[in-house]
Scaffold this motif. Structure first.
Motif, mmCIF file in Angstrom:
data_model
loop_
_atom_site.group_PDB
_atom_site.id
_atom_site.type_symbol
_atom_site.label_atom_id
_atom_site.label_comp_id
_atom_site.label_asym_id
_atom_site.label_seq_id
_atom_site.Cartn_x
_atom_site.Cartn_y
_atom_site.Cartn_z
ATOM 1 N N THR A 118 63.232 66.779 111.515
ATOM 2 C CA THR A 118 63.747 68.100 111.841
ATOM 3 C C THR A 118 65.180 68.185 111.341
ATOM 4 N N PHE A 119 65.762 69.357 111.399
ATOM 5 C CA PHE A 119 67.113 69.574 110.912
ATOM 6 C C PHE A 119 67.978 70.137 112.031
ATOM 7 N N ASP A 120 69.166 69.574 112.190
ATOM 8 C CA ASP A 120 70.072 70.037 113.243
ATOM 9 C C ASP A 120 70.422 71.510 113.112
ATOM 10 N N ASP A 121 70.515 72.014 111.887
ATOM 11 C CA ASP A 121 70.926 73.397 111.679
ATOM 12 C C ASP A 121 69.791 74.404 111.839
ATOM 13 N N ALA A 122 68.568 73.932 112.004
ATOM 14 C CA ALA A 122 67.445 74.854 112.216
ATOM 15 C C ALA A 122 67.554 75.429 113.629
ATOM 16 N N ASN A 123 67.278 76.714 113.764
ATOM 17 C CA ASN A 123 67.328 77.268 115.122
ATOM 18 C C ASN A 123 65.961 77.236 115.791
ATOM 19 N N ILE A 124 64.894 77.034 115.018
ATOM 20 C CA ILE A 124 63.566 76.779 115.588
ATOM 21 C C ILE A 124 62.892 75.732 114.720
ATOM 22 N N THR A 125 62.369 74.700 115.361
ATOM 23 C CA THR A 125 61.602 73.676 114.662
ATOM 24 C C THR A 125 60.307 73.448 115.411
ATOM 25 N N LEU A 126 59.219 73.495 114.690
ATOM 26 C CA LEU A 126 57.915 73.203 115.269
ATOM 27 C C LEU A 126 57.449 71.871 114.695
ATOM 28 N N VAL A 127 57.095 70.958 115.565
ATOM 29 C CA VAL A 127 56.574 69.662 115.140
ATOM 30 C C VAL A 127 55.080 69.688 115.404
ATOM 31 N N GLY A 128 54.309 69.461 114.343
ATOM 32 C CA GLY A 128 52.866 69.546 114.472
ATOM 33 C C GLY A 128 52.170 68.258 114.112
ATOM 34 N N LYS A 129 50.986 68.091 114.643
ATOM 35 C CA LYS A 129 50.125 66.966 114.307
ATOM 36 C C LYS A 129 49.015 67.505 113.414
ATOM 37 N N LYS A 130 48.806 66.851 112.305
ATOM 38 C CA LYS A 130 47.770 67.285 111.370
ATOM 39 C C LYS A 130 46.403 67.072 112.019
ATOM 40 N N ILE A 131 45.601 68.132 112.081
ATOM 41 C CA ILE A 131 44.259 68.008 112.647
ATOM 42 C C ILE A 131 43.171 68.225 111.601
#
Length: 139
Positions: A118-131
């Motif tokens: 992820t990036f500190d400067d991002a205001n929204i980060t979605l972390v996903g698991k590949k399905i």
């Protein structure tokens, strides 16, 4: 996720944005790999929805893109969204320069956070698991 106070978990249904605009107008970074070996790319396509009662994101990466190799190997990926025009230059750079030619992450004002890409400067980060993944036949 990191115990860094800038991150907080939010249920997908409670995200406060118009993601049609976020993806299509503001763009996003798709990032996969490890902190030692990863790549990121800019995308202005993809989406979110419900699949068999699960919230899902869907992204499309052409096989010739360097990030494709990382998403093929990785179980997880991140989608990072930034504040409007402020990061347009960095996002253009990530869309034009291949990670095969240079390490884009070393040249960005953003950084990867504790093993989660992820990036500190991002205001929204979605972390996903590949399905699921599949090649699309464009013929």
């Amino acid at each position: 996720m990191s115990e860094n106070p800038i991150f907080r978990s939010v249920a997908p249904a409670n995200l406060p944005d118009n993601f049609f605009s976020r993806i299509g107008d503001d763009w996003m970074l798709i990032t996969a790999g490890t902190t030692e070996d990863c790549n990121t790319m800019t995308a202005s396509y993809g989406g979110f929805g419900i699949l068999f009662s699960k919230t899902v994101a869907h992204v499309y990466i052409r096989p010739h893109r360097h990030t494709y190799l990382f998403t093929e190997k990785a179980d997880h990926f991140s989608l990072s969204f930034f504040d409007g025009e402020k990061y347009r230059k960095e996002l253009q750079y990530c869309g034009k320069v291949s990670g095969r030619d240079e390490n884009k992450l070393n040249k960005l004002s953003h950084k990867v956070e504790n093993g989660v890409l992820t990036f500190d400067d991002a205001n929204i980060t979605l972390v996903g698991k590949k399905i699921y993944y599949s090649d699309i036949d464009t013929k």
